[in-house]
Design a protein around this motif. Structure first.
Motif, PDB file in Angstrom:
ATOM      1  N   TYR A  24      13.285  -1.751  12.871  1.00 42.97           N
ATOM      2  CA  TYR A  24      13.320  -3.055  12.197  1.00 42.97           C
ATOM      3  C   TYR A  24      12.848  -2.878  10.757  1.00 42.97           C
ATOM      4  O   TYR A  24      11.968  -2.060  10.468  1.00 42.97           O
ATOM      5  N   ALA A 136      16.124  -1.899  19.107  1.00 44.84           N
ATOM      6  CA  ALA A 136      16.902  -2.590  18.064  1.00 44.84           C
ATOM      7  C   ALA A 136      17.870  -3.585  18.694  1.00 44.84           C
ATOM      8  O   ALA A 136      18.043  -4.700  18.181  1.00 44.84           O
ATOM      9  N   ALA A 137      18.489  -3.214  19.810  1.00 43.03           N
ATOM     10  CA  ALA A 137      19.407  -4.130  20.498  1.00 43.03           C
ATOM     11  C   ALA A 137      18.681  -5.366  21.000  1.00 43.03           C
ATOM     12  O   ALA A 137      19.188  -6.484  20.912  1.00 43.03           O
ATOM     13  N   LEU A 139      16.088  -6.671  19.663  1.00 38.82           N
ATOM     14  CA  LEU A 139      15.750  -7.476  18.480  1.00 38.82           C
ATOM     15  C   LEU A 139      16.927  -8.325  18.027  1.00 38.82           C
ATOM     16  O   LEU A 139      16.750  -9.382  17.444  1.00 38.82           O
ATOM     17  N   ASP A 140      18.130  -7.863  18.305  1.00 42.45           N
ATOM     18  CA  ASP A 140      19.329  -8.590  17.894  1.00 42.45           C
ATOM     19  C   ASP A 140      19.656  -9.754  18.809  1.00 42.45           C
ATOM     20  O   ASP A 140      20.542 -10.549  18.525  1.00 42.45           O
ATOM     21  N   GLN A 141      18.975  -9.861  19.951  1.00 43.49           N
ATOM     22  CA  GLN A 141      19.268 -10.926  20.913  1.00 43.49           C
ATOM     23  C   GLN A 141      18.687 -12.243  20.493  1.00 43.49           C
ATOM     24  O   GLN A 141      17.758 -12.366  19.819  1.00 43.49           O
TER      25      GLN A 141
END
Length: 141
Positions: A24, A136-137, A139-141
């Motif tokens: 991030y 990271a995935a 965090l994208d949710q």
């Protein structure tokens, strides 16, 4: 108080001189995986502004680090199906600090599973890449 050293390892990571597994980044903070994690998903959050530790950081920069720490903690709990998280911050050598750029550790935790000792086992780079992608995935949710 000792002055901030702009050649510390985290400052070099911020400048792109040393690679890392970034999870991030925003205008004020940067988060990346610890290469010697105490548990899968162990992430470090640092301010982009120079700050040796909690004792000299500007309050606004500290607030941004904590905002990012919360964001990472929530994502890590989801990504690693953790039961909880451990947040730690060490200031000065007597307090346990080893890298003198302010950083907060977010460590996903599972009931009954002990953390590895600090700085004990360097994780395989392929595993760290998988963990960075997973976090990271989330965090994208």
């Amino acid at each position: 108080m000792t002055a901030y050293d702009p050649n510390n390892v985290f400052a070099k990571i911020l400048r792109g001189e040393i690679p890392c597994f970034k999870v991030y980044e925003d205008a004020k903070t940067f988060a990346f995986l610890d290469i010697m994690p105490r548990a899968p998903g162990h992430t470090l959050i640092i301010p982009k502004a120079p700050a040796r530790n909690l004792l000299d950081v500007q309050p606004d920069d500290l607030a941004e680090v904590i905002r990012t720490a919360q964001k990472i903690a929530i994502a890590a709990k989801t990504a690693f199906a953790a039961d909880g998280v451990t947040l730690t911050q060490f200031s000065e050598a007597a307090g346990g600090q080893e890298v003198f750029h302010l950083h907060v550790h977010i460590i996903p935790r599972h009931v009954g599973v002990a953390m590895k000792p600090p700085a004990s086992v360097k994780e395989d780079m392929a595993v760290l890449k998988q963990h960075a992608d997973k976090l990271a995935a989330a965090l994208d949710q």
